[in-house]
Design an enzyme around this catalytic site. Sequence first.
Site, PDB file in Angstrom:
ATOM      1  N   ARG A 151       3.845   3.224  -4.299  1.00 27.10           N
ATOM      2  CA  ARG A 151       2.851   4.084  -4.960  1.00 27.10           C
ATOM      3  C   ARG A 151       3.112   4.980  -6.015  1.00 27.10           C
ATOM      4  O   ARG A 151       4.512   4.894  -6.400  1.00 27.10           O
ATOM      5  CB  ARG A 151       2.724   5.531  -3.812  1.00 27.10           C
ATOM      6  CG  ARG A 151       2.143   5.134  -2.551  1.00 27.10           C
ATOM      7  CD  ARG A 151       0.521   4.948  -2.858  1.00 27.10           C
ATOM      8  NE  ARG A 151      -0.265   4.745  -1.422  1.00 27.10           N
ATOM      9  CZ  ARG A 151      -0.412   3.644  -0.918  1.00 27.10           C
ATOM     10  NH1 ARG A 151       0.116   2.485  -1.486  1.00 27.10           N
ATOM     11  NH2 ARG A 151      -1.037   3.749   0.356  1.00 27.10           N
ATOM     12  N   HIS A 166      -3.912  -1.426  -8.671  1.00 22.10           N
ATOM     13  CA  HIS A 166      -3.827  -1.354  -6.904  1.00 22.10           C
ATOM     14  C   HIS A 166      -4.548  -2.453  -6.517  1.00 22.10           C
ATOM     15  O   HIS A 166      -5.096  -2.384  -5.389  1.00 22.10           O
ATOM     16  CB  HIS A 166      -4.339  -0.037  -6.759  1.00 22.10           C
ATOM     17  CG  HIS A 166      -3.439   0.358  -5.540  1.00 22.10           C
ATOM     18  ND1 HIS A 166      -3.313   1.863  -5.364  1.00 22.10           N
ATOM     19  CD2 HIS A 166      -3.050  -0.264  -4.519  1.00 22.10           C
ATOM     20  CE1 HIS A 166      -2.780   1.954  -4.218  1.00 22.10           C
ATOM     21  NE2 HIS A 166      -2.595   0.690  -3.603  1.00 22.10           N
TER      22      HIS A 166
END
Length: 316
Positions: A228, A275
């Site tokens: 993350r 992502h």
Amino acid sequence: MTAEVWLPIAPEEIDGLPEGPVYRFWDGAEEFPADPADCSFYVVPYMKPGDLGIRPLPLMRSVRVVQTLSAGIDHVQPGLKHLPDGVLLCNARGVHEASTAELTLALILASLRGIPDFVRAQDRGEWHDGFRPALADRTVLIVGYGSIGAAIEDRLAPFEVARVARVARSPRTTARGPVHPLTDLPSLLPEADVVVLATPLTEGTHGLVGAEFLARMKDGSLLVNVARGPVVDTMALLAELETGRITAALDVTDPEPLPPGHPLWHAPGVLITPHAGGPTSAFLPRAKRLLVDQLRRFVNREPLANVILTTGATGA
């Protein structure tokens, strides 16, 4: 009372759903498909803003299971305080390991071998030969050795790396070797040629990769983040990248999405992907299999898989 299940995939597109529940389709639309107070099993929409996925939670007074289709659960945690005690939060372990591990290897190889530079040179019609670093004979440190970290090591095996070191919140022993605690990072970082971040985002890992962490990394080493964005202190990383001492490959950033004009876009030695670890052709069939299995367990009152926490429990 008949159980109601909210799915972000149309139920008619999922073969094998157990009979009994009423299935509602909701993928984040403005209008709810029914009264959220009647929902028993809520599957959070995938790849939607976090505030959208948790929007119905304060209204879900009868919910017993919240199921994510992501490996991480940080995007739903802010909404858990609205739920009654005893709600199970489950993640998508088993869905994303292969795709995320594939991308991790792609990022490592592309960065080490200079693929972005070759693509830019091709666009200009230029031939740039010369030596580049290889993955063979290198030491790789995996920070976050859960199912995704293990899948990354599975795919490293054919590349003849010199050593894989593993770090997780708690030490343990695996068939491949020891898993070190986070407290061992200061001694492991200077030995690693490639540092892969695959850890969940928690209070303990938020900002884990700061100035001190980066300063301990080996000269010429590569940082790969498939975890993350907030695991890394962006400003500290930018300062280190500007020196040219290390390079980075980032599938996640802080902030995310990375806005136009952000200095990370043009920092030296950085490769950025949007992502992209989870959303591949492998996602949908694996997500459907997970949902069928979890709902079969739910209907038959069997223990659910992938339970991360129970609301109201100590430490939840």
